[in-house]
Design a protein around this motif. Structure first.
Motif, mmCIF file in Angstrom:
data_model
loop_
_atom_site.group_PDB
_atom_site.id
_atom_site.type_symbol
_atom_site.label_atom_id
_atom_site.label_comp_id
_atom_site.label_asym_id
_atom_site.label_seq_id
_atom_site.Cartn_x
_atom_site.Cartn_y
_atom_site.Cartn_z
ATOM 1 N N UNK A 9 35.377 43.655 36.704
ATOM 2 C CA UNK A 9 35.442 44.806 35.603
ATOM 3 C C UNK A 9 36.006 45.998 36.341
ATOM 4 N N UNK A 10 37.302 46.057 36.368
ATOM 5 C CA UNK A 10 37.963 47.317 37.165
ATOM 6 C C UNK A 10 37.450 48.643 36.911
ATOM 7 N N UNK A 11 37.324 48.843 35.658
ATOM 8 C CA UNK A 11 36.892 50.140 35.129
ATOM 9 C C UNK A 11 35.632 50.663 35.633
ATOM 10 N N UNK A 12 34.631 49.587 35.587
ATOM 11 C CA UNK A 12 33.373 49.992 36.099
ATOM 12 C C UNK A 12 33.284 49.431 37.604
ATOM 13 N N UNK A 13 34.198 48.804 38.396
ATOM 14 C CA UNK A 13 34.029 48.466 39.672
ATOM 15 C C UNK A 13 32.823 47.398 39.772
ATOM 16 N N UNK A 14 32.709 46.622 38.924
ATOM 17 C CA UNK A 14 31.630 45.614 38.893
ATOM 18 C C UNK A 14 32.021 44.190 38.815
ATOM 19 N N UNK A 15 31.536 43.356 39.886
ATOM 20 C CA UNK A 15 31.816 41.987 40.062
ATOM 21 C C UNK A 15 30.715 41.212 39.410
ATOM 22 N N UNK A 16 31.105 40.311 38.685
ATOM 23 C CA UNK A 16 30.178 39.553 38.034
ATOM 24 C C UNK A 16 30.347 38.100 38.550
ATOM 25 N N UNK A 17 29.214 37.161 39.168
ATOM 26 C CA UNK A 17 29.631 35.941 39.601
ATOM 27 C C UNK A 17 28.430 34.932 38.821
ATOM 28 N N UNK A 18 28.889 34.120 38.064
ATOM 29 C CA UNK A 18 28.061 33.076 37.503
ATOM 30 C C UNK A 18 27.801 31.676 38.090
ATOM 31 N N UNK A 19 26.913 30.990 38.279
ATOM 32 C CA UNK A 19 26.798 29.711 38.876
ATOM 33 C C UNK A 19 26.558 28.696 37.765
#
Length: 109
Positions: A9-19
C-alpha cells in the motif's frame, strides 16, 4: 512454503505478506512497526505486516522488538518469516532487519 502473496500500500507505506492459503490468524504486535499473524492453534505464521516499509528498507537499521516470548521468537526465526526478516540481538534487545534484495524488489518505487 506453499505460496507467498505480497501486497504493498504505497499511500500508507505498508507491506502485507501472506503465507499459504488465506486463513484467519491471531495478530501479535511485536513492535510498533511489525505485526505477525499466527494460526490460533499453534505458532504457524500466516502473515506479516510491516508499517513504514520504505523508511525501514532504506535506513538499513533494525526495528527494535518489544518483549517477544519464546513462541514468537521461534516463529520469527523459522521459515517463511525468516526469509523476509532477520532477527538478532542489538544493544541487548531483539531487533528485526528487513532482508534484501527480495523485499526491495517486491516493491517497485
Amino acid at each position: 512454503m506453499n505460496s507467498v502473496r505480497i501486497t504493498y500500500d504505497s499511500e500508507g507505506d505498508t507491506l502485507y505478506i501472506s503465507f499459504g492459503q488465506p486463513r484467519g490468524g491471531t495478530g501479535y504486535q511485536i513492535s510498533d512497526q511489525i505485526l505477525l499473524r499466527l494460526e490460533p492453534a499453534g505458532c504457524v505464521p500466516v502473515g506479516l505486516t510491516i508499517f513504514n516499509f520504505l523508511h525501514h528498507i532504506n535506513s538499513g537499521q533494525g526495528i527494535e522488538l518489544d518483549d517477544v516470548d519464546d513462541d514468537l521468537a521461534t516463529a520469527l526465526a523459522s521459515k517463511p518469516v525468516s526469509q523476509f526478516l532477520r532477527v538478532r540481538k542489538h544493544n541487548g534487545k531483539l531487533a528485526a532487519y528487513l532482508r534484501e534484495p527480495s523485499l526491495r524488489e517486491a516493491v517497485s518505487t
